[in-house]
Design a protein around this motif. Structure first.
Motif, mmCIF file in Angstrom:
data_model
loop_
_atom_site.group_PDB
_atom_site.id
_atom_site.type_symbol
_atom_site.label_atom_id
_atom_site.label_comp_id
_atom_site.label_asym_id
_atom_site.label_seq_id
_atom_site.Cartn_x
_atom_site.Cartn_y
_atom_site.Cartn_z
ATOM 1 N N ALA B 21 5.623 -2.399 -5.357
ATOM 2 C CA ALA B 21 5.831 -1.195 -5.299
ATOM 3 C C ALA B 21 4.885 -0.338 -6.078
ATOM 4 C CB ALA B 21 7.342 -0.833 -5.643
ATOM 5 N N ARG B 23 1.657 1.455 -7.221
ATOM 6 C CA ARG B 23 0.595 2.200 -6.912
ATOM 7 C C ARG B 23 -0.693 1.749 -7.529
ATOM 8 N NH1 ARG B 23 2.160 7.915 -7.493
ATOM 9 N NH2 ARG B 23 2.330 7.267 -9.696
ATOM 10 N N ASP B 26 -0.945 3.508 -10.811
ATOM 11 C CA ASP B 26 -0.120 2.968 -12.081
ATOM 12 C C ASP B 26 -0.924 1.689 -12.446
ATOM 13 O OD1 ASP B 26 1.733 4.887 -11.053
ATOM 14 O OD2 ASP B 26 2.541 3.322 -9.715
ATOM 15 N N GLU B 43 1.071 12.948 -4.238
ATOM 16 C CA GLU B 43 1.100 12.869 -3.013
ATOM 17 C C GLU B 43 -0.152 13.257 -2.072
ATOM 18 O OE1 GLU B 43 3.527 16.816 -1.806
ATOM 19 O OE2 GLU B 43 4.550 15.035 -2.531
ATOM 20 N N GLY B 44 -1.481 13.257 -2.568
ATOM 21 C CA GLY B 44 -2.634 13.190 -2.228
ATOM 22 C C GLY B 44 -3.191 14.681 -1.825
ATOM 23 N N SER B 50 -8.429 10.442 -7.758
ATOM 24 C CA SER B 50 -9.610 9.838 -7.125
ATOM 25 C C SER B 50 -10.238 8.804 -7.563
ATOM 26 C CB SER B 50 -10.558 10.901 -6.382
ATOM 27 O OG SER B 50 -10.005 12.040 -5.655
ATOM 28 N N VAL B 58 -10.963 7.551 -2.433
ATOM 29 C CA VAL B 58 -9.565 7.632 -2.085
ATOM 30 C C VAL B 58 -8.712 7.994 -3.236
ATOM 31 C CG1 VAL B 58 -9.701 5.321 -0.618
ATOM 32 C CG2 VAL B 58 -8.985 5.338 -2.988
ATOM 33 N N ASN B 59 -7.425 8.621 -3.007
ATOM 34 C CA ASN B 59 -6.616 9.078 -3.791
ATOM 35 C C ASN B 59 -5.770 7.679 -4.276
ATOM 36 O OD1 ASN B 59 -6.831 11.713 -3.570
ATOM 37 N ND2 ASN B 59 -5.900 11.503 -1.487
ATOM 38 N N LEU B 62 -2.274 7.002 -3.473
ATOM 39 C CA LEU B 62 -1.725 6.713 -2.202
ATOM 40 C C LEU B 62 -2.025 5.341 -1.495
ATOM 41 C CD1 LEU B 62 -2.457 9.897 -0.132
ATOM 42 C CD2 LEU B 62 -0.373 9.215 -1.313
ATOM 43 N N VAL B 63 -2.651 4.620 -2.690
ATOM 44 C CA VAL B 63 -2.988 3.326 -2.326
ATOM 45 C C VAL B 63 -1.901 2.191 -3.233
ATOM 46 C CG1 VAL B 63 -4.742 1.378 -2.550
ATOM 47 C CG2 VAL B 63 -5.381 3.869 -1.957
ATOM 48 N N LEU B 64 -1.580 1.437 -2.214
ATOM 49 C CA LEU B 64 -0.506 0.246 -3.089
ATOM 50 C C LEU B 64 -1.490 -0.710 -4.009
ATOM 51 C CD1 LEU B 64 2.546 -0.629 -0.907
ATOM 52 C CD2 LEU B 64 2.276 1.012 -2.962
ATOM 53 N N LEU B 66 -1.594 -3.500 -4.293
ATOM 54 C CA LEU B 66 -1.995 -4.912 -3.703
ATOM 55 C C LEU B 66 -2.727 -4.618 -2.413
ATOM 56 C CD1 LEU B 66 1.740 -6.833 -3.690
ATOM 57 C CD2 LEU B 66 -0.539 -7.212 -4.959
ATOM 58 N N GLN B 67 -2.750 -3.607 -1.856
ATOM 59 C CA GLN B 67 -3.913 -3.022 -0.898
ATOM 60 C C GLN B 67 -5.105 -3.239 -1.254
ATOM 61 O OE1 GLN B 67 -2.316 0.669 0.675
ATOM 62 N NE2 GLN B 67 -3.027 0.093 2.597
ATOM 63 N N ALA B 68 -5.362 -3.073 -2.750
ATOM 64 C CA ALA B 68 -6.749 -2.886 -3.310
ATOM 65 C C ALA B 68 -6.957 -4.458 -3.733
ATOM 66 C CB ALA B 68 -6.739 -2.172 -4.181
ATOM 67 N N PHE C 3 10.793 -5.079 -2.474
ATOM 68 C CA PHE C 3 10.427 -5.571 -1.470
ATOM 69 C C PHE C 3 9.429 -6.544 -1.632
ATOM 70 C CE2 PHE C 3 8.422 -1.826 -1.799
ATOM 71 C CZ PHE C 3 6.994 -2.207 -2.037
ATOM 72 N N TYR C 5 6.018 -8.476 -0.088
ATOM 73 C CA TYR C 5 4.581 -8.004 0.516
ATOM 74 C C TYR C 5 3.978 -9.106 1.294
ATOM 75 C CZ TYR C 5 0.529 -4.961 0.172
ATOM 76 O OH TYR C 5 -0.622 -4.272 0.378
ATOM 77 N N VAL C 35 3.326 5.358 1.661
ATOM 78 C CA VAL C 35 3.318 5.229 0.065
ATOM 79 C C VAL C 35 4.122 6.425 -1.054
ATOM 80 C CG1 VAL C 35 1.956 5.058 -2.255
ATOM 81 C CG2 VAL C 35 1.264 3.977 -0.245
ATOM 82 N N ILE C 36 3.920 7.626 -0.079
ATOM 83 C CA ILE C 36 4.672 8.922 -0.791
ATOM 84 C C ILE C 36 6.277 8.467 -0.292
ATOM 85 C CG2 ILE C 36 5.201 11.347 -0.369
ATOM 86 C CD1 ILE C 36 2.499 11.417 0.699
ATOM 87 N N ASP C 50 1.437 -5.748 5.306
ATOM 88 C CA ASP C 50 0.193 -4.847 4.960
ATOM 89 C C ASP C 50 -0.862 -5.447 6.187
ATOM 90 O OD1 ASP C 50 -2.254 -4.149 4.278
ATOM 91 O OD2 ASP C 50 -2.134 -4.782 2.359
ATOM 92 N N ARG C 53 -5.959 -4.947 6.631
ATOM 93 C CA ARG C 53 -7.221 -6.118 6.324
ATOM 94 C C ARG C 53 -7.553 -6.407 7.943
ATOM 95 N NH1 ARG C 53 -7.593 -7.464 0.981
ATOM 96 N NH2 ARG C 53 -6.336 -6.102 -0.262
ATOM 97 N N GLN C 102 -10.631 12.067 1.215
ATOM 98 C CA GLN C 102 -9.885 10.896 0.706
ATOM 99 C C GLN C 102 -9.050 10.438 1.744
ATOM 100 O OE1 GLN C 102 -10.789 13.625 -1.195
ATOM 101 N NE2 GLN C 102 -10.592 13.275 -3.275
ATOM 102 N N GLN C 106 -8.628 6.936 4.026
ATOM 103 C CA GLN C 106 -7.364 6.236 4.145
ATOM 104 C C GLN C 106 -6.664 6.115 5.206
ATOM 105 O OE1 GLN C 106 -6.634 7.872 -0.122
ATOM 106 N NE2 GLN C 106 -5.129 6.231 0.084
#
Lengths: 432, 157, 289
Positions: B21, B23, B26, B43-44, B50, B58-59, B62-64, B66-68, C3, C5, C35-36, C50, C53, C102, C106
């Motif tokens: 969870a 971001r 964080d 909230e972007g 940035s 990117v903001n 708004l990116v988890l 693990l997405q990165a 949760f 992933y 994400v919000i 996810d 990718r 941005q 995304q």
């Protein structure tokens, strides 16, 4: 840096720019201390309600929660405010706006504190509330602070000459009511603060504030301590614009650190930030203005009502300033102004850029435009003919002995707009 | 349910365990101690968080995280090299583009992302490039001038 | 909020996960909305899948009569794609109008549909372009007209086992399109009104037209009465007053006594005019070539 005589008129780099450009400058949320806990504020969901009961046990018993700080934990005075201490630090009997804090949950992580704060059950009895300042001025309106027996916090009357005679002599009279809205400063850095006790047992509060020395007075009062035991350290401030002149997190984070004996950090998100600080006063401005056939102002009558919400903050000073600026930068022999600050159950209003001087021009300048239109006069001409100059006296009796740059400014603005002004008649020609 | 996360931030490799969870913002601030990246709205809307992620602005709110995973990230802390300010940082200082400083990291990265993809942007392109970044001190003119001055210096060389 | 992933390696893996989990899972593409929702504790699934990718869903291809646009294309991809700019100008313009740099880096086209916002910028453009949507599940792929998938505020008519994989946008050389949007400011503005418009030309005359409005009511829709009015006209720089009036009347009828109605029934004329001017500009540009 070598000392020279070239400093005047030169641009010098800000001393804090390098740290900010490198990302090294600390705002309060960037600070940490060993064994630090996190605090989360629970605020009222009602504009006006009696607190019948508040159940904190479930929150206290949640794993990771170290303490739930409530009004019972305030050792000194449970009150705060820059002019009048009319706001509770933590409400326990009654809430008067959605600004009111009820409890601070202190936990090992922000997430736990946030979850636990939702477990607190507040038993409210919703009371009649008033959200409109004109309604609040009526006899039968519910009183936001019953002990005052009125919602009118402040009234400033200004009288000069005789407006009724002035209106009799006027060629054009315009009368209307203008309203401005509540505005948030929306400084980019939401409130955050870190408090801890140092080796001396003194309480150190790191916070982004506009009013370090007054913060100390307020915190000491709430703790019941002498001021020398409270140290307020101002970190970098991520914008303020007047919105960091009142207490927000300072007493809460101090109480939390004192009760737990651990460093406590509190960070507000944007939504919480909106509920935590003051707003620009919404004003209701009823104007009646008169000019002669040359556009000379003869009479201005204005009633300005500022909605200060549930708490005074700087309202008397701000409504005083609104009254002083009510006639704009113009000469007028006959003036009658009544400016009021009124309590309602709205979020409280306080200092914001202009401090009461920003709202009256919305009304007064609209009046000027409309009178010019009626006289088929250029809007700049009517202003030129009334503009204050050296040697004039303002509506509040202030003699302007020097440094009155209004007409020079108007000339520059006219030039930029492609206009010329005849400085005798104020007549405007467009060449642009 | 913590998961493994591999990141390269400002040229340095990190391997940490994170809650899904979390971001990216964080992780940068709390796990890696890179507090130069700020949170303003979550909230972007404001752009203070940035960062440049695999070459794109990117903001990070708004990116988890693990997405990165396995991504290459640049934050404000990575702009200066060998103790020397990046030309954008120098220009911001010279033009008075730093006021409260809270938007500064995001603004710098927005400008960097622009200059990486467009070597001589127009004023309009500069405005568009920083349109996702709010400056509440309203120092936009100075910021735009700072970016323009970097473009001009490049064109001279 | 806790949760697991999952990161599937292919579309087939993703749909088989969705087939197993259904409502228990949520798909993560660009994340700009999701994400919000996670932060606001509005998330109640146990698994996050996810798909960001899956590069097989991030292509833009041209067949002899259509563009196939992968659902993971970001708005930045779309507004910079020469294929989209040339054959689906409305979509390129809508993509450029989304959020901020941005957000455009995304946010994805598929996510814009899946999120179910009445103000989603890409939807009126796709609708005017008569897009079909490729939807995959464990049972295979089906192609559905975009309109059929729009549910209402915050939801679509997709089943919990389905994944949007691509958009098919038919094109022909005689067709021109444009998009315009009205927001409270230029950047980061939720559309108050948005419009996608296309015309097909023959011998200097409009032979067919489409017009879709967004942010007017709970979902975007085609205004067929106005589309019919376009046919047989020879395009001029300015939109015809009778079409403006017809649009205004249509918006008034749609919004009834909603607070925004008096504003939007006037504003729609300006928004559609702006789109029209763009369309005509694109047309003359093409003719010079």
């Amino acid at each position: 840096m070598k000392e020279t005589n070239d400093a005047v008129g030169a641009s010098t780099p800000r001393i804090d720019a390098v740290g900010k450009l490198l990302g090294k400058t600390s705002f309060p949320a960037d600070l940490s201390r060993p064994h630090m806990l996190y605090g989360k504020v629970l605020r009222s969901i009602h504009g006006h309600a009696r607190i019948k009961d508040m159940h904190v046990r479930e929150a206290e018993e949640m794993p990771g929660v170290r303490s739930v700080v409530t009004a019972k934990d305030v050792p000194g005075e449970n009150s705060q405010g820059v002019l009048y201490t009319d706001m509770h630090v933590l409400a326990d009997k009654e809430v008067r706006s959605v600004n009111d804090a009820l409890a601070v949950v202190v936990a090992d992580t922000e997430e736990i504190a946030s979850k636990a704060s939702k477990l607190i059950k507040v038993d409210y009895e919703v009371l009649p509330a008033v959200f409109d300042p004109e309604t609040a001025m009526q006899e039968d309106a519910p009183h936001v602070h019953p002990e005052l027996k009125t919602n009118v916090l402040y009234h400033l009357p200004i009288r000069r000459g005789n407006v009724e005679e002035g209106f009799e002599k006027s060629q054009v009279i315009i009368e209307d009511t203008y309203r401005t809205q509540m505005v948030d400063h929306a400084f980019l850095q939401p409130e955050a603060a870190l408090a801890y006790q140092d080796q001396r047992g003194h309480l150190v509060i790191n916070v982004a504030t506009q009013y370090v020395h007054w913060d100390r007075v307020e915190i000491a009062r709430v703790l019941g301590w002498t001021e020398n035991r409270v140290q307020v350290v101002c970190t970098a401030v991520g914008g303020a614009f007047g919105g960091r002149e009142d207490m927000s997190l300072q007493p809460l984070v101090a109480l939390a650190a004192l009760k737990t004996g651990r460093p406590v950090k509190m960070i507000l998100n944007r939504k919480e930030s909106f509920a935590a600080h003051s707003k620009r006063h919404p004003m209701v401005m009823s104007y009646k203005t008169g000019v002669d056939n040359k556009g000379q102002l003869i009479a201005v009558k204005a009633k300005i009502i500022g909605d200060t919400g549930a708490y005074a903050s700087w309202a008397p000073n701000i409504l005083r300033k609104a009254a002083i600026h009510a006639v704009g930068p113009y000469k007028c022999p006959n003036v009658e102004i009544d400016s009021y600050a009124v309590y309602t159950n709205n979020p409280f209003a306080g200092a914001m850029r202009g401090f009461g001087a920003a709202q009256p021009p919305v009304a007064m300048e609209s009046q000027m435009d409309r009178m010019a239109e009626k006289l088929a006069m250029h809007p700049l001409t009517i202003r030129w003919r009334n503009a204050l100059e050296e040697g004039d006296t303002t509506a509040t009796g202030q003699f302007l002995g020097s440094s009155v740059g209004l007409k020079e400014t108007m000339l520059q603005a006219a030039r930029a707009a492609g206009w010329t002004i005849d400085d005798q008649t104020g007549e405007v020609n467009s060449y642009g | 349910m913590a998961a493994n996360l591999n990141l390269k931030v400002n040229g340095q490799e990190y391997q940490i365990k994170v809650d899904p969870a979390k971001r990216l913002l964080d992780v940068l601030r709390e796990d890696l101690g890179l507090t130069g990246t700020k949170e303003g709205c979550g909230e972007g809307e404001c752009g203070t968080c940035s960062v440049i992620l695999n070459g794109k602005l990117v903001n990070s709110c708004l990116v988890l995280a693990l997405q990165a995973d396995k991504a290459d990230i640049l934050t404000v802390e990575g702009l200066a090299e060998n103790g020397k300010l990046h030309p954008l940082q120098q220009a911001f200082m010279k033009e008075g583009a730093v006021q409260c400083g809270y938007c500064t990291p995001g603004m710098l990265l927005a400008a960097k992302a622009l200059l990486d993809s467009n070597s001589s942007p127009t004023k309009e392109e500069i405005k568009l490039a920083i349109s996702g970044n709010i400056c509440r001190c309203t120092g936009y003119d100075q910021i735009i001038r700072a970016v323009e001055s970097v473009v001009k210096a490049r064109e001279r060389n | 909020m806790s949760f697991s992933y999952q990161v599937p390696a292919s579309i087939s893996e993703a749909v088989s996960l969705l087939g197993e989990l259904g409502n228990d899972a949520k798909l993560l593409a660009g994340g700009t909305d999701l994400v919000i929702q996670l932060q606001a504790d509005k998330y109640n699934s146990n698994v996050l899948i996810d798909i960001s990718r899956l590069d097989e869903m991030r292509k833009i291809e041209r067949t002899n009569d259509s563009l196939i646009v992968g659902s993971l294309c970001t708005f930045d991809d779309l507004c910079k794609s020469s294929l989209i700019v040339k054959y689906a100008a409305a979509l390129a313009q809508a993509s450029a109008a989304v959020g901020s740099p941005q957000i455009r880096n995304q946010g994805t086209l598929g996510g814009n549909l899946a999120n179910g916002s009445p103000a989603a910028d890409s939807i009126p453009a796709l609708m005017a372009l008569e897009a079909q949507v490729g939807v995959a599940s464990a049972h295979g792929v089906r192609e559905v007209k975009l309109e059929k998938l729009l549910g209402g505020v915050g939801f679509t008519n997709l089943t919990p086992h389905e994944l949007i994989t691509y958009f098919r946008i038919p094109f022909d050389q005689s067709k021109y399109s444009a998009f315009a949007k009205l927001g409270r400011r230029n950047a980061l503005a939720i559309a108050r009104i948005s419009v996608g418009i296309t015309v097909a030309m023959s011998g200097g005359e409009i032979v067919a037209g489409t017009l879709a409005l967004g942010a007017v009511g709970p979902k975007a829709y085609r205004v067929e009465a106005v589309e019919k009015m376009l046919v047989g006209r020879r395009p001029a720089r300015e939109l015809w007053p009778d079409i403006e009036e017809a649009l205004s009347a249509q918006v008034a009828e749609k919004l009834g006594d909603r607070a925004s109605a008096p504003y939007k029934r006037q504003a729609v004329k300006g928004v559609v005019s702006a789109a029209w001017e763009r369309l005509v500009a694109g047309m003359s540009l093409n003719m010079e070539v």
